[in-house]
Design a protein around this motif. Structure first.
Motif, PDB file in Angstrom:
ATOM      1  N   UNK A   1       0.841  -1.188   0.000  1.00 52.97           N
ATOM      2  CA  UNK A   1       0.000   0.000   0.000  1.00 52.97           C
ATOM      3  C   UNK A   1       0.881   1.245   0.000  1.00 52.97           C
ATOM      4  N   UNK A   2       0.576   2.173  -0.872  1.00 55.50           N
ATOM      5  CA  UNK A   2       1.410   3.369  -0.945  1.00 55.50           C
ATOM      6  C   UNK A   2       0.552   4.614  -0.822  1.00 55.50           C
ATOM      7  N   UNK A   3       1.089   5.626  -0.177  1.00 62.33           N
ATOM      8  CA  UNK A   3       0.344   6.871  -0.057  1.00 62.33           C
ATOM      9  C   UNK A   3       0.832   7.840  -1.115  1.00 62.33           C
ATOM     10  N   UNK A   4      -0.131   8.573  -1.639  1.00 67.99           N
ATOM     11  CA  UNK A   4       0.273   9.583  -2.593  1.00 67.99           C
ATOM     12  C   UNK A   4      -0.021  10.934  -1.938  1.00 67.99           C
ATOM     13  N   UNK A   5       1.041  11.543  -1.402  1.00 70.75           N
ATOM     14  CA  UNK A   5       0.892  12.709  -0.539  1.00 70.75           C
ATOM     15  C   UNK A   5       0.759  14.007  -1.327  1.00 70.75           C
ATOM     16  N   UNK A   6      -0.131  14.850  -0.855  1.00 67.44           N
ATOM     17  CA  UNK A   6      -0.303  16.171  -1.461  1.00 67.44           C
ATOM     18  C   UNK A   6      -0.991  17.083  -0.454  1.00 67.44           C
ATOM     19  N   UNK A   7      -1.063  18.368  -0.785  1.00 69.32           N
ATOM     20  CA  UNK A   7      -1.766  19.283   0.101  1.00 69.32           C
ATOM     21  C   UNK A   7      -3.262  18.989   0.012  1.00 69.32           C
ATOM     22  N   UNK A   8      -3.921  18.947   1.172  1.00 70.22           N
ATOM     23  CA  UNK A   8      -5.332  18.574   1.209  1.00 70.22           C
ATOM     24  C   UNK A   8      -6.149  19.722   1.782  1.00 70.22           C
ATOM     25  N   UNK A   9      -7.265  20.048   1.148  1.00 67.62           N
ATOM     26  CA  UNK A   9      -8.150  21.083   1.703  1.00 67.62           C
ATOM     27  C   UNK A   9      -9.242  20.424   2.525  1.00 67.62           C
ATOM     28  N   UNK A  10      -9.137  20.571   3.839  1.00 67.08           N
ATOM     29  CA  UNK A  10     -10.094  19.903   4.735  1.00 67.08           C
ATOM     30  C   UNK A  10     -11.524  20.392   4.543  1.00 67.08           C
ATOM     31  N   UNK A  11     -11.688  21.725   4.308  1.00 68.68           N
ATOM     32  CA  UNK A  11     -13.061  22.255   4.136  1.00 68.68           C
ATOM     33  C   UNK A  11     -13.765  21.536   2.998  1.00 68.68           C
ATOM     34  N   UNK A  12     -13.024  21.342   1.899  1.00 68.89           N
ATOM     35  CA  UNK A  12     -13.630  20.704   0.731  1.00 68.89           C
ATOM     36  C   UNK A  12     -14.010  19.259   1.060  1.00 68.89           C
ATOM     37  N   UNK A  13     -13.128  18.587   1.829  1.00 69.69           N
ATOM     38  CA  UNK A  13     -13.427  17.199   2.207  1.00 69.69           C
ATOM     39  C   UNK A  13     -14.693  17.142   3.043  1.00 69.69           C
ATOM     40  N   UNK A  14     -14.791  18.084   3.999  1.00 68.49           N
ATOM     41  CA  UNK A  14     -15.946  18.082   4.885  1.00 68.49           C
ATOM     42  C   UNK A  14     -17.230  18.356   4.109  1.00 68.49           C
ATOM     43  N   UNK A  15     -17.187  19.326   3.173  1.00 68.80           N
ATOM     44  CA  UNK A  15     -18.455  19.616   2.496  1.00 68.80           C
ATOM     45  C   UNK A  15     -18.837  18.476   1.549  1.00 68.80           C
ATOM     46  N   UNK A  16     -17.841  17.790   1.012  1.00 70.88           N
ATOM     47  CA  UNK A  16     -18.139  16.614   0.183  1.00 70.88           C
ATOM     48  C   UNK A  16     -18.824  15.533   1.034  1.00 70.88           C
ATOM     49  N   UNK A  17     -18.300  15.375   2.242  1.00 74.25           N
ATOM     50  CA  UNK A  17     -18.861  14.384   3.158  1.00 74.25           C
ATOM     51  C   UNK A  17     -20.319  14.734   3.508  1.00 74.25           C
ATOM     52  N   UNK A  18     -20.537  16.021   3.778  1.00 72.63           N
ATOM     53  CA  UNK A  18     -21.900  16.470   4.099  1.00 72.63           C
ATOM     54  C   UNK A  18     -22.834  16.181   2.924  1.00 72.63           C
ATOM     55  N   UNK A  19     -22.377  16.535   1.713  1.00 72.24           N
ATOM     56  CA  UNK A  19     -23.205  16.299   0.515  1.00 72.24           C
ATOM     57  C   UNK A  19     -23.534  14.823   0.360  1.00 72.24           C
ATOM     58  N   UNK A  20     -22.511  13.988   0.607  1.00 81.07           N
ATOM     59  CA  UNK A  20     -22.707  12.558   0.376  1.00 81.07           C
ATOM     60  C   UNK A  20     -23.688  11.931   1.357  1.00 81.07           C
TER      61      UNK A  20
END
Ligand code: ADP
Length: 290
Positions: free
Chosen positions: A126-145
């Protein structure tokens, strides 16, 4: 045992047997240890209940996965047909159909994502592909889903969010998969009228996500086991809930690869809190066993 002790039979012999109380499977083996004239043998007894359960679960996995894929696919087909037939006359029908198709397509993406990550973990790389992550966007995607699913199940879904978000460095897709699995479970294992709260805390050092539900809870004996691959709790309320037993194992693996972890506090019939912690600037850890 006699022939092993006397050395007549020098081969290792094992048999698998069901425990008398039906509570598991034991592997019993015997091997001759005879040296010179002294008769001796080792007898070993191994509890292979978990191994057996895991291999049976694995056998059922393909069938189960196909089953899980079928529901969203059927919904997509039905709503596409509806949109084709009535969509041009009725914008409301079209909007509803597109919405369902979108939600179901995302669900498919997640199921396939889980399968691919499992395959990657199975292959031992298993490998991680690291990058800068925008938490706000993740949270609103989660809310939408999850909004629609929560209201469909008559569950209250609350988000308790921080005033500010730090810059995060992580594998966005894998982290999202982990959080999704935990939040999805909370909604899945909480009966109607209950509530699910997602609390996010993030500073320069650490991100903490607490997912608390008022659901069926998990027996203390099983609270570590539910993180094992293919393990599903021994609770007959699960018979009506689809699942593969992979989500938590993967979620924990993802957290650990980021140098974090997932812990659980739960009380049967009261509810559970899963806590995911990951460093804000994760430095990927080498492959970790789930
Ligand atoms: P599944 O596909 O079965 O949901 P998971 O690996 O996600 O697989 O979870 C493993 C098991 O842990 C589930 O089958 C269930 O028994 C238990 N579990 C997970 N989340 C919860 C929860 N929020 N409340 C109660 N039980 C849970």
């Amino acid at each position: 045992v006699d022939t092993a002790t006397t050395g007549e039979n020098r081969q290792r012999v094992t048999v698998e047997m069901q425990r008398g109380d039906g509570a598991g499977v034991l592997r019993v083996g015997v091997r001759s240890l005879r040296k010179g004239d002294l008769p001796a043998a080792v007898l070993f007894i191994e509890d292979i209940t978990q191994q057996k359960a895991a291999s049976e679960a694995r056998d059922g996995f393909v069938a189960q996965a196909a089953h899980e894929l079928r529901t969203p696919l059927t919904n997509i087909r039905l709503y596409a047909e509806e949109a084709i037939e009535y969509g041009s006359d009725d914008p409301q029908v079209r909007a509803k159909a597109l919405n369902v198709i979108n939600t179901e397509a995302r669900r498919l993406e997640r199921i396939v994502g889980n399968m691919l990550s499992t395959a990657e973990v199975e292959a031992g790389a298993p490998r991680l592909s690291m990058a800068e992550v925008r938490l706000e966007a993740m949270v609103s995607e989660l809310e939408d889903d999850y909004r629609a699913l929560a209201s469909e199940k008559e569950l209250t879904l609350k988000f308790d969010l921080p005033p500010k978000y730090p810059v995060v460095f992580a594998d966005r897709d894998k982290l999202m998969l982990a959080v999704h699995n935990i939040v999805g479970n909370a909604l899945k294992y909480t009966p109607a009228k209950g509530s699910v709260t997602v609390r996010l805390d993030a500073d320069e050092k650490q991100i903490t996500v607490d997912v608390t539900d008022t659901g069926i809870g998990i027996n203390p004996d099983e609270q570590e086991k539910v993180f094992e691959r293919f393990y599903r709790a021994n609770d007959n309320r699960l018979s009506t809930v689809q699942g593969t037993g992979l989500g938590l194992a993967l979620a924990r693996q993802v957290a650990r690869l980021h140098g974090g972890d997932i812990t659980l506090k739960s009380e049967l019939n009261k509810g559970s809190t899963f806590t995911i912690t990951v460093p804000t600037h994760a430095k990927p850890v080498g492959a970790v066993a789930a």
